[in-house]
Write a protein that holds these residues in place. Structure first.
Motif, short mmCIF file in Angstrom:
data_model
loop_
_atom_site.label_atom_id
_atom_site.label_comp_id
_atom_site.label_asym_id
_atom_site.label_seq_id
_atom_site.Cartn_x
_atom_site.Cartn_y
_atom_site.Cartn_z
N PRO A 70 31.17 -38.16 35.95
CA PRO A 70 31.99 -37.83 37.12
C PRO A 70 33.48 -37.66 36.78
O PRO A 70 34.00 -38.36 35.92
N GLU A 116 36.04 -38.53 38.44
CA GLU A 116 36.84 -39.73 38.69
C GLU A 116 36.78 -40.67 37.50
O GLU A 116 37.77 -41.29 37.14
N THR A 117 35.57 -40.76 36.91
CA THR A 117 35.41 -41.66 35.77
C THR A 117 36.29 -41.19 34.62
O THR A 117 36.97 -42.00 33.98
N ALA A 139 39.89 -41.78 35.49
CA ALA A 139 40.20 -43.20 35.37
C ALA A 139 40.36 -43.60 33.91
O ALA A 139 41.29 -44.33 33.55
N GLN A 190 33.35 -43.90 23.89
CA GLN A 190 33.12 -45.10 24.70
C GLN A 190 32.75 -44.81 26.15
O GLN A 190 32.23 -45.68 26.84
N VAL A 191 33.06 -43.62 26.62
CA VAL A 191 32.77 -43.33 28.03
C VAL A 191 31.77 -42.18 28.17
O VAL A 191 30.71 -42.34 28.77
N PRO A 218 28.11 -42.67 26.13
CA PRO A 218 27.19 -43.64 26.72
C PRO A 218 26.63 -43.19 28.06
O PRO A 218 25.46 -43.40 28.34
N ILE A 219 27.47 -42.52 28.85
CA ILE A 219 26.98 -42.08 30.16
C ILE A 219 26.01 -40.91 29.99
O ILE A 219 25.13 -40.69 30.82
N PRO A 262 20.91 -50.34 30.67
CA PRO A 262 20.63 -51.33 31.71
C PRO A 262 21.40 -51.02 32.98
O PRO A 262 21.13 -51.59 34.03
N TRP A 263 22.36 -50.10 32.87
CA TRP A 263 23.22 -49.80 34.01
C TRP A 263 22.64 -48.75 34.92
O TRP A 263 23.24 -48.40 35.94
N MET A 264 21.47 -48.19 34.56
CA MET A 264 20.91 -47.15 35.41
C MET A 264 20.14 -47.76 36.56
O MET A 264 19.41 -48.72 36.37
N PRO A 265 20.28 -47.18 37.76
CA PRO A 265 19.49 -47.69 38.87
C PRO A 265 18.01 -47.54 38.54
O PRO A 265 17.57 -46.46 38.19
N ARG A 266 17.25 -48.62 38.61
CA ARG A 266 15.81 -48.52 38.40
C ARG A 266 15.18 -48.18 39.72
O ARG A 266 15.66 -48.57 40.77
#
Lengths: 235, 378
Positions: free
Chosen positions: A108, A110-111, A114, A128-129, A132-133, A208-212
């Motif tokens: 995104p 915004e990310t 930021a 780093q951003v 990984p995303i 682990p940060w992904m919505p399951r």
């Protein structure tokens, strides 16, 4: 029954030896493809005009039959594994480059803003951003590239028994032993499914940060990642 | 810390020869319609956009003369939708800048926990990921992340515009509370004029084309808009909204029309006579309001016989706007004033509030003359 795993001696490998060879010939090209695709994709993200021609070239390469590649490469690399792996590497780019580009672009705005505003330099921000995303998209690409690579290795049999499990197909014809063809096809398919499941597991562990997808039944708690991984290829 | 100054003329349309002197340790709001260059202005401060002309000074130092990442790490930045790192936990998100600055993991983590408390987030959320949080919580994380390295300057780019009005109001109050504790120099961009007036110590209204229309305190903005554009942008109800800046302190509260529940007929009659008011406010044993008693009826009956008293205002604490609102909402046209604990301290009519407003305006006009000269618009 033993005929299924009675490998003709001209292949100079046991059944498991063939599996090892097959995996090596299939996975090394994908790995090499990833190493090539990462900087290439980064260039395509930075220089927008570069993406369409790169996409065009990788697609054209994908359209070249492997046999044609072999004919050209034999002069340089001979009847070796390398001759099989070079085309496979190039083929993987057609999937991997767009996967990484789309993944990195999907971060995104915004990310990114930021990250920039917090004082990330371009390299740090990428590593780093953005990367990984982009992992889910990259692994999705890797899955397609890996499975197709595992099936494509078989054509190596055309240049002197460099097709690992694919050689069994040729031998099935030479020696009139159809059971060898069955062994070849089933083993290749199982390998593809297992490696794919492994990649899904890697993704689950890396993100682990992904919505399951939450189970509809309220009593079910945290889903077992392994079970989830095995279910996932069906998606 | 010296006062933060920025001045830049920019050749392009985005921001046009804008000069602002942003006071230290206060909230300065940049407000304007979309495309007025307010975000561009903000981003020039931390050099996400480089000005084509002019200079921006922070603490007397030109931002162009500092290494860009050092500069950015010295300024907190809060963005719309929070812009959290979805692949990092809440604690790691908050600890981003400290880690970039080379703090130890332990110290950064401790700082993150401290900040979560400060912005009103439960510490159990530290190990969660952004997708597990609501929009309002994410925005709190965004604020905490911006505050992590304790920067003197905070840049906020429409931070609250993506959340619903109730959550937004909560976040605004929280921001004012945090600002009261920390005293940062905050530059806040919004397109919402009400938000600007609520939060800003000073408000810079910008117009399309990146020009400054007016730079003033909110009360002055409402009382004396510089031109038709500002007036139009402020919208309707300018007069009523301005009342927010007048305290209800000086209001002439009447205590005569207030009687306790169970008062005798004589007491009631006396109260009516003394006050001359048509209605009497009945209170319970603790002095809390029960309702209005209509002319001719005796207080002390069941609560159903009383007219509802509506919403009371806190005398001295609420503004004239709230007092007027209470009076307008009240079926009797009288507002009920209470103290901090909810006990009635008096009642006041719309007419009395109207007089107070006229008085406040007259006083405001005198003060304006002095205040106006200090602000430069253009």
């Amino acid at each position: 029954m033993s005929g299924f795993f009675d490998i003709p001696s001209d292949l100079q490998h046991s059944y498991f030896g063939l599996i090892g060879l097959h995996l090596r010939e299939a996975l090394l090209p994908v790995l090499a493809g990833l190493v090539l695709a990462l900087p290439l994709a980064q260039l395509c993200v930075r220089l927008r005009w570069l993406y369409p021609p790169v996409l065009w070239v990788t697609t054209v390469i994908y359209a070249i039959p492997s046999l044609a590649f072999f004919v050209v490469l034999i002069d340089y690399t001979g009847l070796s594994e390398i001759t099989v792996m070079i085309p496979l590497t190039l083929y993987s780019l057609v999937v991997l480059v767009p996967a990484i580009v789309d993944g990195v672009r999907s971060v995104p705005q915004e990310t990114l803003a930021a990250a920039t505003a917090m004082g990330f330099g371009p390299v740090r921000r990428y590593v780093q951003v953005q990367l990984p995303i982009a992992v889910p998209a990259i692994i999705a690409g890797l899955r397609v590239a890996t499975v197709s690579s595992i099936s494509l290795v078989s054509v190596g049999t055309l240049i002197g028994n460099q097709g690992a499990l694919g050689n069994l197909l040729a031998d099935a014809m030479f020696y009139h032993r159809p059971e060898l063809a069955v062994t070849s096809v089933v083993t290749t398919a199982v390998l593809a499914i297992l490696v794919d499941a492994l990649l899904v597991l890697v993704r689950v562990l890396l993100t682990p940060w992904m919505p399951r997808r939450t189970p509809t039944k309220p009593k079910a708690e945290q889903p077992d990642p392994a079970a989830l991984a095995l279910k996932d290829p069906a998606r | 810390m010296d006062s933060v100054t920025k001045r830049y003329p920019d050749g392009t349309v985005a921001v046009d020869r804008l000069s602002l002197e942003i006071p230290d340790r206060t909230i300065t709001v940049l407000v304007g319609p979309s495309g007025c260059g307010k975000t561009t202005t903000l981003r020039m401060i931390n050099r996400m956009v480089e000005p084509s002309e002019g200079t921006i000074l922070v603490d007397g130092v030109d931002v162009q003369k500092q290494p860009v990442n050092t500069l950015r790490r010295s300024m907190g930045y809060v963005i719309q939708n929070a812009g959290l790192f979805q692949h990092r936990t809440i604690a790691d998100n908050i600890a981003t800048v400290p880690r970039l600055l080379g703090w130890s993991k332990q110290k950064a983590r401790a700082r993150a926990e401290e900040l979560m408390e400060r912005v009103g987030l439960d510490s159990s959320l530290a190990k969660r990921y952004p997708y597990q949080l609501s929009g309002g919580q994410q925005q709190r994380v965004g604020v905490a992340r911006a505050l992590a390295a304790d920067p003197p300057v905070l840049l906020m780019d429409e931070p609250f515009s993506a959340v619903d009005p109730v959550v937004r109001k909560g976040l605004q109050e929280e921001l004012l509370r945090i600002q009261g504790e920390l005293g940062k120099t905050i530059i806040f961009v919004t397109h919402d004029i009400d938000e600007a007036i609520r939060l800003g110590t000073k408000v810079a209204v910008m117009r399309t084309g990146g020009r400054l229309a007016q730079f003033a305190e909110p009360a002055e903005l409402l009382s004396a808009p510089a031109d038709a554009f500002v007036e139009d942008f402020l919208g309707e109800g300018r007069g009523v909204r301005r009342l927010s800046f007048f305290p209800s302190e000086g209001l002439d509260l009447l205590t005569e029309p207030v009687v306790a529940d169970g008062a005798t007929a004589e007491q009631t009659a006396a109260a009516r006579e003394a006050s001359g008011a048509p209605y009497l406010l009945v209170t319970d044993g603790e002095g809390k309001p029960l309702g209005w008693s209509e002319p001719g009826s005796l207080p002390g009956g069941s609560p159903e016989e009383l007219l509802p008293y509506g919403r009371p205002f806190v005398a001295g604490q609420d503004s004239l706007r709230v007092a007027l609102d209470c009076a307008v909402l009240s079926p009797t046209g009288w507002a009920v004033a209470v103290d901090g604990t909810g006990r009635v301290v008096g009642v006041v009519s719309q007419e009395t509030i109207g007089e107070a407003i006229r008085g406040a305006h007259a006083a405001g006009r005198k003060a304006d003359g002095a205040g106006r000269k200090a602000d430069v618009a253009g």
